[in-house]
Motif scaffolding. Structure first.
Motif, PDB file in Angstrom:
ATOM      1  N   HIS A   1      -3.669   2.838  -8.104  1.00 35.48           N
ATOM      2  CA  HIS A   1      -4.227   3.296  -6.945  1.00 35.48           C
ATOM      3  C   HIS A   1      -5.414   2.683  -6.386  1.00 35.48           C
ATOM      4  O   HIS A   1      -5.713   2.618  -5.214  1.00 35.48           O
ATOM      5  CB  HIS A   1      -4.538   4.858  -7.344  1.00 35.48           C
ATOM      6  N   ALA A   2      -6.413   2.190  -7.406  1.00 40.93           N
ATOM      7  CA  ALA A   2      -7.792   1.527  -6.964  1.00 40.93           C
ATOM      8  C   ALA A   2      -7.371   0.049  -6.170  1.00 40.93           C
ATOM      9  O   ALA A   2      -7.924   0.012  -5.273  1.00 40.93           O
ATOM     10  CB  ALA A   2      -8.263   1.227  -8.353  1.00 40.93           C
ATOM     11  N   THR A   3      -6.409  -0.503  -6.602  1.00 45.01           N
ATOM     12  CA  THR A   3      -5.903  -1.803  -6.079  1.00 45.01           C
ATOM     13  C   THR A   3      -5.426  -1.388  -4.564  1.00 45.01           C
ATOM     14  O   THR A   3      -5.597  -1.966  -3.594  1.00 45.01           O
ATOM     15  CB  THR A   3      -4.817  -2.485  -6.823  1.00 45.01           C
ATOM     16  N   ARG A   4      -4.521  -0.303  -4.551  1.00 51.69           N
ATOM     17  CA  ARG A   4      -4.129   0.247  -3.130  1.00 51.69           C
ATOM     18  C   ARG A   4      -5.060   0.313  -2.137  1.00 51.69           C
ATOM     19  O   ARG A   4      -5.397  -0.028  -1.034  1.00 51.69           O
ATOM     20  CB  ARG A   4      -3.080   1.206  -3.078  1.00 51.69           C
TER      21      ARG A   4
ATOM     22  N   GLU B   1      -8.312  -0.721  -2.206  1.00 51.93           N
ATOM     23  CA  GLU B   1      -8.953  -1.907  -1.884  1.00 51.93           C
ATOM     24  C   GLU B   1      -8.265  -2.826  -0.885  1.00 51.93           C
ATOM     25  O   GLU B   1      -8.806  -3.278   0.293  1.00 51.93           O
ATOM     26  CB  GLU B   1      -9.123  -2.978  -3.113  1.00 51.93           C
ATOM     27  N   LEU B   2      -6.985  -2.835  -1.011  1.00 55.70           N
ATOM     28  CA  LEU B   2      -5.974  -3.437  -0.168  1.00 55.70           C
ATOM     29  C   LEU B   2      -6.001  -2.815   1.303  1.00 55.70           C
ATOM     30  O   LEU B   2      -6.178  -3.429   2.451  1.00 55.70           O
ATOM     31  CB  LEU B   2      -4.623  -3.671  -0.827  1.00 55.70           C
ATOM     32  N   TYR B   3      -5.866  -1.687   1.243  1.00 53.58           N
ATOM     33  CA  TYR B   3      -5.943  -0.760   2.528  1.00 53.58           C
ATOM     34  C   TYR B   3      -7.082  -0.905   3.190  1.00 53.58           C
ATOM     35  O   TYR B   3      -7.300  -1.331   4.398  1.00 53.58           O
ATOM     36  CB  TYR B   3      -5.773   0.890   2.171  1.00 53.58           C
ATOM     37  N   ASP B   4      -8.574  -1.157   2.552  1.00 50.72           N
ATOM     38  CA  ASP B   4      -9.677  -1.423   3.043  1.00 50.72           C
ATOM     39  C   ASP B   4      -9.717  -2.705   3.816  1.00 50.72           C
ATOM     40  O   ASP B   4     -10.308  -2.948   4.810  1.00 50.72           O
ATOM     41  CB  ASP B   4     -10.845  -1.101   2.033  1.00 50.72           C
ATOM     42  N   PHE B   5      -9.186  -3.688   3.049  1.00 50.24           N
ATOM     43  CA  PHE B   5      -9.261  -4.973   3.517  1.00 50.24           C
ATOM     44  C   PHE B   5      -8.424  -5.058   4.539  1.00 50.24           C
ATOM     45  O   PHE B   5      -8.758  -5.880   5.641  1.00 50.24           O
ATOM     46  CB  PHE B   5      -8.761  -5.832   2.498  1.00 50.24           C
TER      47      PHE B   5
ATOM     48  N   VAL C   1       0.673  -1.321   0.067  1.00 46.93           N
ATOM     49  CA  VAL C   1       0.126  -0.142   0.179  1.00 46.93           C
ATOM     50  C   VAL C   1       0.816   1.154   0.110  1.00 46.93           C
ATOM     51  O   VAL C   1       0.395   2.375  -0.879  1.00 46.93           O
ATOM     52  CB  VAL C   1      -0.897   0.027   1.166  1.00 46.93           C
ATOM     53  N   PHE C   2       1.934   1.324   1.001  1.00 48.42           N
ATOM     54  CA  PHE C   2       2.655   2.474   0.917  1.00 48.42           C
ATOM     55  C   PHE C   2       3.903   2.474   0.147  1.00 48.42           C
ATOM     56  O   PHE C   2       4.630   3.592   0.212  1.00 48.42           O
ATOM     57  CB  PHE C   2       3.144   2.763   2.392  1.00 48.42           C
ATOM     58  N   ALA C   3       4.359   1.361  -0.776  1.00 51.50           N
ATOM     59  CA  ALA C   3       5.609   1.401  -1.177  1.00 51.50           C
ATOM     60  C   ALA C   3       5.359   2.562  -2.359  1.00 51.50           C
ATOM     61  O   ALA C   3       4.175   2.713  -2.930  1.00 51.50           O
ATOM     62  CB  ALA C   3       5.825  -0.074  -1.745  1.00 51.50           C
TER      63      ALA C   3
END
Length: 93
Positions: A71-74, A76-80, A63-65
């Protein structure tokens, strides 16, 4: 979480030593209930620490790399990750 897991491991180890000493005096059953509880707490603490470590690794590496997914995938991953951490908090209580 990691410190809590190590603390649980240490408590379990200490109880096991106390139980071994009690067995030599033919009083081994005095620690059996406490040891079962400590082993259960140890297992839960280790699992929680492992899960949190995985989630923080994902957060840091994906997410932070600087380079990584879109951006959209990040998002989603952040929310997960956030949802998963909330679930872990509810398990801990």
């Amino acid at each position: 979480m990691e410190r809590q897991a190590y603390g649980a491991i240490s408590r379990c180890f200490n109880l096991e030593q106390q139980m071994e000493r009690a067995k030599k005096k033919k009083k081994g059953n005095t620690f059996s209930t406490a040891l079962v509880k400590a082993r259960t707490e140890e297992m839960i603490a280790i699992e929680l620490a492992d899960e949190v470590q995985i989630l923080t690794d994902w957060l840091h590496n994906d997410v932070f790399a600087l380079a990584g997914p879109s951006h959209a995938t990040r998002l989603e991953l952040y929310d997960f990750i956030v949802d998963s951490l909330y679930q872990l908090v509810s398990l801990k209580k």
